[in-house]
Each structure stands twice: as C-alpha cells, then as structure tokens.
Design a protein around this motif. Structure first.
Motif, PDB file in Angstrom:
ATOM      1  N   UNK A   2       0.790  -0.992   0.048  1.00 12.19           N
ATOM      2  CA  UNK A   2       0.072  -0.320  -0.295  1.00 12.19           C
ATOM      3  C   UNK A   2       0.783   0.997   0.155  1.00 12.19           C
ATOM      4  N   UNK A   3       0.353   2.121  -0.786  1.00 12.12           N
ATOM      5  CA  UNK A   3       1.050   3.546  -0.511  1.00 12.12           C
ATOM      6  C   UNK A   3       0.846   4.366   0.588  1.00 12.12           C
ATOM      7  N   UNK A   4       0.949   5.419   0.937  1.00 10.11           N
ATOM      8  CA  UNK A   4       0.892   5.962   2.636  1.00 10.11           C
ATOM      9  C   UNK A   4       0.225   6.161   2.542  1.00 10.11           C
ATOM     10  N   UNK A   5      -1.177   7.105   1.592  1.00  8.86           N
ATOM     11  CA  UNK A   5      -1.955   7.240   2.147  1.00  8.86           C
ATOM     12  C   UNK A   5      -3.014   6.856   0.719  1.00  8.86           C
ATOM     13  N   UNK A   6      -4.258   5.678   1.448  1.00  8.46           N
ATOM     14  CA  UNK A   6      -5.465   5.750   0.923  1.00  8.46           C
ATOM     15  C   UNK A   6      -6.839   5.721   0.901  1.00  8.46           C
ATOM     16  N   UNK A   7      -7.040   5.504  -0.376  1.00  8.83           N
ATOM     17  CA  UNK A   7      -8.858   6.087  -0.223  1.00  8.83           C
ATOM     18  C   UNK A   7      -9.778   4.794   0.419  1.00  8.83           C
ATOM     19  N   UNK A   8     -10.048   5.159   1.338  1.00  8.60           N
ATOM     20  CA  UNK A   8     -10.565   3.817   1.535  1.00  8.60           C
ATOM     21  C   UNK A   8     -11.807   2.554   0.616  1.00  8.60           C
ATOM     22  N   UNK A   9     -11.974   3.530  -0.737  1.00 10.20           N
ATOM     23  CA  UNK A   9     -12.402   2.328  -1.755  1.00 10.20           C
ATOM     24  C   UNK A   9     -11.526   1.211  -1.878  1.00 10.20           C
ATOM     25  N   UNK A  10      -9.827   2.224  -1.969  1.00  7.81           N
ATOM     26  CA  UNK A  10      -8.633   1.017  -2.206  1.00  7.81           C
ATOM     27  C   UNK A  10      -9.061  -0.110  -1.265  1.00  7.81           C
ATOM     28  N   UNK A  11      -9.513  -0.527  -0.117  1.00  5.70           N
ATOM     29  CA  UNK A  11      -8.945  -1.198   0.345  1.00  5.70           C
ATOM     30  C   UNK A  11      -9.707  -2.082   1.538  1.00  5.70           C
ATOM     31  N   UNK A  12     -11.208  -1.001   1.193  1.00  8.05           N
ATOM     32  CA  UNK A  12     -13.022  -1.222   1.903  1.00  8.05           C
ATOM     33  C   UNK A  12     -13.987  -1.222   0.845  1.00  8.05           C
ATOM     34  N   UNK A  13     -14.952  -2.421   1.380  1.00  5.49           N
ATOM     35  CA  UNK A  13     -15.979  -1.490   0.719  1.00  5.49           C
ATOM     36  C   UNK A  13     -17.012  -0.757   1.711  1.00  5.49           C
ATOM     37  N   UNK A  14     -17.472   0.243   2.010  1.00  8.70           N
ATOM     38  CA  UNK A  14     -18.467   0.011   2.837  1.00  8.70           C
ATOM     39  C   UNK A  14     -19.870   0.157   2.276  1.00  8.70           C
ATOM     40  N   UNK A  15     -21.286  -0.787   2.823  1.00 10.39           N
ATOM     41  CA  UNK A  15     -21.627  -1.424   2.712  1.00 10.39           C
ATOM     42  C   UNK A  15     -22.865   0.155   2.733  1.00 10.39           C
ATOM     43  N   UNK A  16     -23.468   0.739   3.796  1.00  8.23           N
ATOM     44  CA  UNK A  16     -24.226   2.071   3.503  1.00  8.23           C
ATOM     45  C   UNK A  16     -23.870   2.936   4.104  1.00  8.23           C
ATOM     46  N   UNK A  17     -24.000   4.445   3.663  1.00  7.38           N
ATOM     47  CA  UNK A  17     -23.057   5.621   3.720  1.00  7.38           C
ATOM     48  C   UNK A  17     -23.653   5.975   4.961  1.00  7.38           C
ATOM     49  N   UNK A  18     -24.430   5.643   6.157  1.00  9.92           N
ATOM     50  CA  UNK A  18     -24.390   5.094   7.487  1.00  9.92           C
ATOM     51  C   UNK A  18     -23.904   4.195   8.146  1.00  9.92           C
ATOM     52  N   UNK A  19     -23.257   3.821   8.254  1.00  9.89           N
ATOM     53  CA  UNK A  19     -22.096   2.429   8.738  1.00  9.89           C
ATOM     54  C   UNK A  19     -21.321   2.724   8.771  1.00  9.89           C
ATOM     55  N   UNK A  20     -20.895   2.706  10.648  1.00 10.71           N
ATOM     56  CA  UNK A  20     -19.802   2.737  11.426  1.00 10.71           C
ATOM     57  C   UNK A  20     -18.512   2.043  11.120  1.00 10.71           C
ATOM     58  N   UNK A  21     -18.840   0.886   9.788  1.00  9.63           N
ATOM     59  CA  UNK A  21     -17.757   0.053   9.922  1.00  9.63           C
ATOM     60  C   UNK A  21     -17.555  -0.035   8.033  1.00  9.63           C
ATOM     61  N   UNK A  22     -16.760  -0.723   7.833  1.00 14.43           N
ATOM     62  CA  UNK A  22     -16.461  -0.646   6.042  1.00 14.43           C
ATOM     63  C   UNK A  22     -15.362  -2.120   6.528  1.00 14.43           C
TER      64      UNK A  22
END
Length: 542
Positions: A26-46
């Motif tokens: 992984x590079x120094x900073x990654x967008x969440x979408x590169x490493x995880x799926x957020x299933x619903x906008x209001x979810x607390x976890x991906x």
C-alpha cells in the motif's frame, strides 16, 4: 449416466497452486475504497477487501484520515467513525452489536471491542408484519429444465435408488448393499444416478411418540417420497422402536416408485439380507434406467438455500447473489427454502416485514423462542453460534452473521414457515426450522422436498448431498482459487472484478437450471452426499 465414479478420488485434475493471490504493498495514504467496502453511507464499519497492514493511513469518506493501529485481515471490519462504548455499531445499515469500549476511526472492529446486542433495551422487541411485501418483476421468458416426470405430478432432477434404514442396527447392512453397485456395475444403466445408503445413528432407545422420534420418522419419510428417488429399499433390524414398516405406513408413495422392505432378523441375517437387497435393487434397475428426461417448467424446481463456513464476504457476494437467483426462480413460480433458524436470529425483523400474514410471521417467532430456550437449556445462547472459522473470516456476532445469511432469501415474500423436515408444498420463498449445523440443516431441507441445493461458503465447506445435487459457491476468489476442485462458482468476482450481484445471481440461476438438467456438480464428481445425511436428533436416549 451414473454420477458415482469407479474410484471417487481418481483421476483428479491437476492440482491448482495453493495460496492466496499476492497483494501489492500500500502507498502512504489510501482512499477507503481502495482497501474496503462501505456497504451503507451511515455504516460505522467498512469491510476490508485486502489485508490492511498496521500503520496504514486511510482517507475516510468525510475527508478525514485515520491510521490503523493493527493489521486487519481481508474480510474484517475497519471503523470509519468513532463509536462510543455501549453504542450500536452499524453494518448493512443495521446494528450488529454494541461497542464494548470506545472505538476510534481506523480501528479493527472485532471480538475484542464488539459485543452482542439483543435490541430490547430491557423490554420486549416490537416487530412489523408484512410491511415490506414486494411483487417480483414478471419474467420475460418462461424458463425450463430437463427433468424426470413423476406419476404424482412432481419433477425430479436425479434418478437415485435409495436405501433407507429404520435403525442404526441396519446401517452396515445397507452400506454393504449399496457397495455392491459401485464401480462398473451401473455402467449398463446410464440413466441411474446411483444407489445410495442413507443411514443414521438412532431408531431405537427412544419413545416412538416423542418429538425426537417423530422428527427422525418425518425425515425418513421425506426421503422415501422424494422426487429424486426412483427406487426405494427400506432395511430394518426387526426389533427396533421405529420398525421399518413405520417408515412407509400411511405414506402416499408414487405409483411409479418401486419399493421393497427387508428386516435382517426375518430375512436370515446380514449376509442373507445383503443378497436379498442386491436382488431387489437389480430387479428395479431396468425400469428406472428406461426413464428419460423431459422439458419441465422451472416452476417445478424446489431450491434449498444454505450456507456454511461463512466469512466477512458472505453477506456481500455469494448470499445476495443466491438471493437474486432465488428471486428469479420464485418469479418463475418455483419454490425456495431458507433455513438455519439460529442464523436468522437478529435479522428476523427483515423476514417478518415480508411475511404474507401475521400468522406466518408468528410461526417464525415461535421457532426462535423455542431455540432460545433450547440454547439456554444447554448452557449457551444463540450468540454462541459464530464458529472460530466464522470469526477468523471476519464475522463477530450472530447479528452480523444473520444479516448476511438472510440475504440468501432475496426480496420475495415469506409465504410459509415449516418445522424440520416437513413437506414444503407452497410455491414461493419459504422457511424451514433447522439447526445451523450444515449436514443437519441440508438433510431437513431435502426431506422437505428440495430437488437442488445451493450452498455458499467463505472458509471452504466441502459438503455434498444426495439425492439432490449441491452447488457450492465461494464467497471470495481466494477460496475459489485455493479450492477450485471443490467449488462450482466464484461469487468473489463481485468484489475482485466488479461484477454486480445481479450478474452473478443470473449466472447462478443458469447453473441451477443446468444442474437440475443433469450437469454434475463437483460434489457429485467426488461421490459425496451419503455421509452428509444427518437427521436432527432430539430428546432422551433410553
């Protein structure tokens, strides 16, 4: 042709290279979408789609950055916002438990900081019945499969001769009879899928009128009358509490089903019974082999829905894809059977909102109440359900597991709730009360009439089934690659290559039709299924 190979383990295809696909650093900073799926906008976890090393800085949806303090395995939960201790943690837009301590963005959310939540806040939970019923889109094409027309109007997907035992004392004898039909013996009967001995560990030392005895008997009778049975031999000892005759007494068997009953004591012992059983089945084979597949409407299929060895991707890939396939079948006028009652606990409200009546919904609640008492009597709770393998795959609480499990039921209305191994006669999406233990659950579903089973797995369950074929679907591509000789379809492509749930669901629906028409599953290639016949055993043994 016969689905039983001469030598079940030989020959095998060249073994694929083991192990998961290597992941780039992984590079120094990654967008969440590169490493995880957020299933619903209001979810607390991906849900992580790859391993995320400790010290990785992740850019969250709100633009903030968070750094992981520990390594997160693939399929586990990454906190995307702060959650205070005692607060609900949300995934799929639903609560999956309460934080046991404060959770910071970037934290690994699992058993160390997430606990069970009964949703009651000290009072009784309130439910809605039938408030989210739906009308499935009408199919543009009426689909068909190639099946065996039975004299009672049902359609089979396989032609098996079944040997059922009334008691464990006749199990070895039944297996000896079936063994005489392994190898080239059935080559002369290419339209017979096999001779299978379905044995069990009970049938005596119990009260015939007890719940346990009646569940065993109901299971045996469901298999005896199954549409995939083209011939039947029942073998008993002769002095058991559930005699061989009780399996058939009062059962309306098809006119085209040849049936024989033998008891070891009356026939003259084991050797004599084996000879008599072999002779009886040999006499049946020519007529069974003369049966031919015909075009049948897909509405005549009964689909069993099951999962085992679930992981963090089950509720994202394979289960919703199977749910879409189930909806496609139900839209055709067919039937699907959801099961595993302990694994809908915490997600039952989603099914109740789809119940066609309050009575149907209440039947599901009654079974859940029974299960809570049953678990308590054994010193446990329903939250004990997630296995070590489930947890290693990223699932933490039964609430999280159940929310993913009910996705197998798609969006169709819940039309009926049945007890274990009861005949399922309704068309539409139904539910059967079974344990979560895979072979026991699938045994009940097949006893209820399922002519095809789809089994989703994340960790890599190798369950087979007879007399109904079992299609195994991997929830992630790593498992599929590692165990490709044991999996029929890779649903992990939803995450790995961007296929939609609907696309994989449609592919699975086509696979269901092909298997119902005679295409072999990988389990059938290995001749699996006899040992996975495990009726639910309840009650005292005396």
């Amino acid at each position: 042709m016969s689905t039983a190979p001469h030598h079940p383990l030989l020959p095998l295809a060249a073994a694929p290279a083991p192990g998961a696909t290597a992941e780039p650093p992984l590079p120094g900073v990654v967008d969440l979408a590169e490493v995880a799926l957020l299933l619903r906008p209001a979810d607390d976890v991906a849900v992580t789609t790859r391993q995320v090393p400790a010290g990785t800085t992740v850019r969250l949806p709100d633009g903030a950055e968070a750094t992981t303090r520990s390594t997160l395995p693939r399929g586990h939960k990454l906190a995307v916002r702060a959650v205070a201790a005692g607060t609900e943690v949300r995934k799929y837009g639903q609560s999956i438990g309460r934080a046991k301590k404060d959770v910071a963005p970037g934290d690994h959310v699992h058993t160390h900081n997430l606990g069970f939540d009964d949703h009651t806040d000290g009072g009784a939970r309130e439910y809605e019945f039938g408030t989210a019923r739906t009308t499935l889109p009408a199919p543009t094409t009426r689909r068909t499969f190639q099946g065996y027309r039975r004299s009672d109007g049902r359609w089979g997907t396989r032609n098996y001769v079944g040997i059922l035992t009334s008691v464990n004392c006749s199990a070895s004898t039944a297996r000896m009879i079936a063994d005489q039909f392994r190898g080239p013996v059935l080559d002369a009967y290419p339209h017979v899928d096999g001779v299978v001995a379905l044995t069990h560990d009970t049938g005596c030392g119990l009260v015939p009128t007890s719940e346990g005895a009646q569940v065993t008997l109901r299971t045996l009778r469901g298999y005896a009358s199954h549409a995939n049975m083209a011939g039947l031999l029942v073998v008993g000892l002769g002095c058991e509490m559930l005699p061989a005759a009780s399996v058939l007494d009062g059962l309306e068997l098809r006119e085209d089903l040849p049936v024989r009953t033998l008891t070891i004591q009356d026939t003259g012992g084991i050797r004599a019974t084996v000879r008599a059983g072999v002779a009886a089945i040999t006499e049946m084979l020519p007529a069974i082999d003369a049966l031919r597949r015909e075009e049948a409407p897909a509405s005549e299929l009964v689909l069993g829905l099951n999962c085992g060895g679930s992981d963090g991707f089950s509720g994202i890939t394979a289960n919703p894809a199977l749910g879409h396939a189930s909806d496609l079948l139900v839209a055709q006028g067919g039937t699907s059977i959801l099961a595993e009652t302990p694994e809908v606990f915490g997600a039952e409200h989603l099914l109740l909102r789809r119940a066609v009546s309050r009575e149907v919904g209440q039947r599901l609640l009654d079974r859940l109440d029974w299960w809570q008492g049953y678990a308590a009597a054994g010193g446990g709770t329903l939250d004990n359900n997630p296995s070590p393998g489930n947890k290693a795959g990223g699932l933490t609480t039964i609430l999280e597991k159940s929310l993913g499990a009910v996705a197998k039921a798609g969006t169709a209305d819940l039309v009926a709730v049945h007890e274990y191994a009861e005949p399922v006669t309704e068309r539409g999406m139904t539910f059967m009360d079974t344990p979560g233990y895979d072979p026991v659950s699938v045994t009940g579903i097949v006893a209820g009439g399922a002519t095809v089973v789809v089994f989703t797995t994340g960790r890599g369950s190798v369950l087979g089934c007879k007399p109904s074929p079992s299609i195994k679907v991997a929830t992630n591509s790593d498992t599929y690659r590692r165990m490709s000789e044991d999996m029929d379809l890779d649903a992990g492509r939803i995450v790995e290559t961007g296929l939609s749930v609907e696309e994989v669901g449609e592919e699975l629906f086509e696979k269901i039709l092909a298997v119902a028409s005679g295409e072999q599953t990988v389990s059938e290639e290995l001749d699996l299924g006899a040992d996975e016949f495990v009726p639910w055993q309840l009650g005292a043994v005396t």
